[in-house]
Design a protein around this motif. Structure first.
Motif, PDB file in Angstrom:
ATOM      1  N   LEU A  14       0.859  -1.183   0.000  1.00 18.27           N
ATOM      2  CA  LEU A  14       0.000   0.000   0.000  1.00 18.27           C
ATOM      3  C   LEU A  14       0.898   1.237   0.000  1.00 18.27           C
ATOM      4  O   LEU A  14       1.588   1.506   0.976  1.00 18.27           O
ATOM      5  N   PRO A  15       0.930   1.991  -1.082  1.00 16.75           N
ATOM      6  CA  PRO A  15       1.801   3.185  -1.144  1.00 16.75           C
ATOM      7  C   PRO A  15       1.457   4.183  -0.046  1.00 16.75           C
ATOM      8  O   PRO A  15       0.296   4.380   0.305  1.00 16.75           O
ATOM      9  N   GLN A  16       2.486   4.809   0.491  1.00 17.89           N
ATOM     10  CA  GLN A  16       2.337   5.832   1.522  1.00 17.89           C
ATOM     11  C   GLN A  16       2.867   7.158   0.985  1.00 17.89           C
ATOM     12  O   GLN A  16       3.983   7.218   0.493  1.00 17.89           O
ATOM     13  N   VAL A  17       2.071   8.192   1.084  1.00 17.52           N
ATOM     14  CA  VAL A  17       2.421   9.524   0.579  1.00 17.52           C
ATOM     15  C   VAL A  17       2.847   9.443  -0.891  1.00 17.52           C
ATOM     16  O   VAL A  17       3.771  10.113  -1.328  1.00 17.52           O
ATOM     17  N   GLY A  18       2.171   8.566  -1.630  1.00 14.85           N
ATOM     18  CA  GLY A  18       2.456   8.441  -3.051  1.00 14.85           C
ATOM     19  C   GLY A  18       3.760   7.743  -3.372  1.00 14.85           C
ATOM     20  O   GLY A  18       4.231   7.818  -4.506  1.00 14.85           O
ATOM     21  N   GLN A  19       4.373   7.045  -2.394  1.00 14.03           N
ATOM     22  CA  GLN A  19       5.674   6.406  -2.619  1.00 14.03           C
ATOM     23  C   GLN A  19       5.643   4.961  -2.149  1.00 14.03           C
ATOM     24  O   GLN A  19       4.909   4.599  -1.235  1.00 14.03           O
TER      25      GLN A  19
END
Length: 695
Positions: free
Chosen positions: A534-539
């Motif tokens: 699951l990407p976090q802050v788009g990363q």
């Protein structure tokens, strides 16, 4: 971001909608209503023509030359950070914002034939229609963002269009504008009835309200600034004919903005756009839909006698929230207003005061200065301007010319000393040839300075492109501040033309509702340590993950355009990248088809074709599956040229890597590159596992 050709024809802009009822779908079912507001002015003062002239024959009054819309300026090479308006969030936006987009084609109607007897604008053949919206999304966190749109109020005045014919015909918009400016100055308070018209620089004039005539002829005298080498400047006389053409239907535009009509009247929008551009055209240097000036921001040197000017893009746009003025920042290359000798020194990169110029130097100078306007500096306050037509093949000390009909010869050095008391110091340099090529007119380089405000239209070199890119790269907050400052400087509330036509522009950025969509789960191969993410802050990263469908790369090659990267360093980087591709789930051959090829950036096409044919020969006709390219950190146009040749000429998948990453190898960087390579090999690196549908 590569420099691209900017066209006036159409651009995709952000069109934003908040709590508006979905009336667009309903409007498409309604039949088109008749146009309102048509008809000629009620005052037809045919006898007001000067010089006792009569109206032209009526048999041709039903015909009109096609109104030329704004053509795409194919030579406009300037930079805007984006072809769409910027958005700046009021709150931290960590993921994608869902904004309502629409492709608002801003091209004006080109070549429309309007008839004087029609007395109004018909429905445009290039009208706009918003695509029907299926519904409204609900997923995500609501937020407010800003768009670089400034809402405008529609004028409540009748807008009229008049045809303009200038004889003799003039090709330059600048000269056309100068003629019409002189006409307005002389006749505004009399024949024009105190009207302040807006002019498109070509064939059309627009007024708020009617002029006190239907057809009238004027005679205008204009001084030619570039005429007269040694004698007085010539005064040119022009005949200007102004004739009523049509009345703009602002009611149609109002209905469209209210959602009651599905087609946008492009003619009305064109008039509003020209009106709002009129004052900026006088203040700044216009290029296409953009305006540039050294006063907007301090110019930055690009090298070789060039500098970047900051400017702004401006266009009136219909949106689902109403009429708005779209403003964006832009940059373009201009010739630096230097003394010619200093410009030549920068161009050649050496001292020219003590050295004799070679033939190749002369060719380079001639190519750079041809067509450039210069002004003389040896005559005190008299700063006459000339356009450079060439460069003498002889140095100044050897140049002579006839001074009378008896072919009495005099040297250029003697002439300037006797006529102006000006002693030419650098007689080893050639002279500039100005004016007519048939008649020799010489100006010493040291007596000339380049006129300010001349856009550079030739191709920029790598260093200049890199420098221009640095100027245009801005953080969103800085860009927002620049846009707001531009709007304040333009002072639309004080614009005489906007006041004349009843147009009001807000000074606040448009606030728009948006939604931050939740990030989707990414699914990876079952053999990896981590099967989903699951990407976090788009990363996210590729560590401990394998691509769900890793591709096979058996035939690849590497080309090195960086002088600072030795072959051993390049080989080590390629080995590390090959290992990372294997770890990420790809089948990647650790050995290239041919040894790493070193090449110069200025020979990109030759080098690429050499690698291509050498590889084909080694693999017995089998094509390369991948080409790795190591580029200098400041590579200018190299990247764009390489991509163009690989994709359009050779049909090779390419992956470029900068020198700084080759020297400082990081696992994260290699993982990102392997991800890109796998995508380019026509297979996704991961599948989207969506627990819901993104609306």
């Amino acid at each position: 971001m590569p420099i691209r050709q900017m066209k006036d024809s159409s651009e995709q802009h952000l069109v934003i909608k908040t709590h508006l009822q979905n009336t667009m779908n309903q409007s498409q079912k309604q039949p088109k209503t008749a146009q309102n507001g048509k008809g000629p002015p009620h005052q037809e003062l045919q006898n007001s023509k000067p010089h006792n002239q009569t109206s032209p024959p009526t048999k041709n009054r039903g015909r009109r030359r096609g109104r030329g819309g704004r053509k795409s300026d194919q030579n406009d090479v300037f930079m805007r950070p984006s072809s769409r308006p910027c958005t700046v969030a009021h709150k931290p936006v960590n993921q994608v914002c869902d904004l309502v987009g629409s492709n608002a084609n801003g091209a004006v109607g080109n070549g429309r034939s309007l008839c004087a007897t029609e007395m109004g604008f018909p429905t445009s053949s290039k009208s706009l229609s918003f695509a029907p919206r299926p519904g409204y999304g609900q997923v995500g966190t609501k937020c407010i963002v800003k768009a670089n749109h400034f809402f405008a109020e529609l004028p409540d005045k009748d807008l009229n269009q008049y045809d303009v014919t200038i004889t003799p015909e003039v090709a330059s918009r600048t000269v056309n504008r100068a003629i019409m400016a002189e006409l307005v100055r002389l006749y505004k308070e009399s024949d024009l009835g105190m009207r302040l018209p807006a002019y498109d620089g070509r064939k059309s004039l627009y007024t708020a309200g009617e002029l006190p005539f239907v057809w009238k002829e004027f005679k205008i005298k204009l001084v030619d600034e570039l005429d007269g080498i040694n004698g007085p400047k010539r005064v040119r006389e022009y005949k200007v004919v102004i004739k009523f053409a049509a009345r703009a239907n602002m009611h149609h535009l109002g209905q469209f903005l209210a959602g009651k009509r599905a087609d946008a009247p492009q003619e009305a929008l064109q008039i509003l756009d020209i009106v709002l551009r009129e004052l900026s055209t006088k203040r700044y240097c216009p290029i296409g839909r953009s305006f540039f000036s050294p006063s907007i921001r301090t110019p930055q040197r690009l090298g070789d006698g060039l500098e970047s000017w900051c400017g702004f893009y401006q266009s009136i746009r219909p949106t689902q929230m109403g009429l708005s003025l779209n403003i964006d920042m832009a940059s373009a290359a201009f010739i630096e207003p230097l003394p010619v000798i200093e410009f030549v020194a920068q161009l050649l990169g050496k001292d020219v005061l003590s050295r004799t110029l070679s033939d190749s130097d002369r060719v380079k100078i001639k190519k750079a200065l041809r067509g450039v306007k210069v002004e003389v500096t040896h005559r005190g306050t008299v700063r006459r301007k000339y356009r450079v037509s060439g460069l003498t093949s002889q140095p100044t000390r050897e140049l002579v010319f006839p001074v009378d009909d008896n072919s009495t010869m005099k040297s250029v050095v003697e002439y300037f000393q006797e006529m102006y008391g000006f002693t030419i110091q650098h007689t080893h340099l050639p002279c500039l040839q100005v004016g007519n090529q048939k008649k020799a007119n010489y100006l010493p380089m040291e007596a000339c300075k380049i006129v300010e405000g001349q856009r550079y239209t030739k191709r920029l070199n790598e260093r200049q492109i890199t420098a221009l890119l640095k100027v245009t790269c801005q953080r969103p907050r800085d860009r927002e501040n620049d846009i707001l400052q531009t709007v304040q400087q333009n002072a639309y509330d004080q614009d005489l033309y906007a006041k004349e036509f009843g147009i009001k522009i807000s000074e606040k950025l448009a606030s728009v509702e948006a939604r931050i969509l939740p990030a989707p789960w990414l699914k990876y191969h079952e053999n990896g340590k981590e099967k989903d993410c699951l990407p976090q802050v788009g990363q996210w990263n590729m560590m401990n993950k394998k691509m769900i469908n890793g591709m096979t790369v058996s035939r690849w090659a590497c080309i090195n355009f960086s002088r600072s990267v030795q072959e051993s360093v390049a080989r080590g980087f390629c080995n590390e990248l090959a290992q990372m591709c294997q770890v990420s789930g790809m089948e990647f051959n650790p050995e290239p088809v041919i040894p790493i090829h070193n090449a110069r950036p200025d020979q990109v096409e030759k080098a690429l074709k050499h690698v291509y044919h050498s590889s084909m020969s080694k693999t017995k006709g089998k094509e390369l599956e991948l080409l790795l390219a190591i580029l200098p950190d400041n590579n200018g146009s190299l990247y764009g040229d390489l991509k163009r040749i690989c994709e359009t000429d050779l049909g090779i998948i390419s992956q470029c890597c900068l020198t700084k990453h080759v020297f400082k190898i990081s696992k994260q960087y290699l993982a990102n590159v392997s991800l890109k390579i796998n995508v380019k090999e026509h297979c996704p690196s991961g599948c989207y596992q969506l627990p819901y549908t993104i609306s």
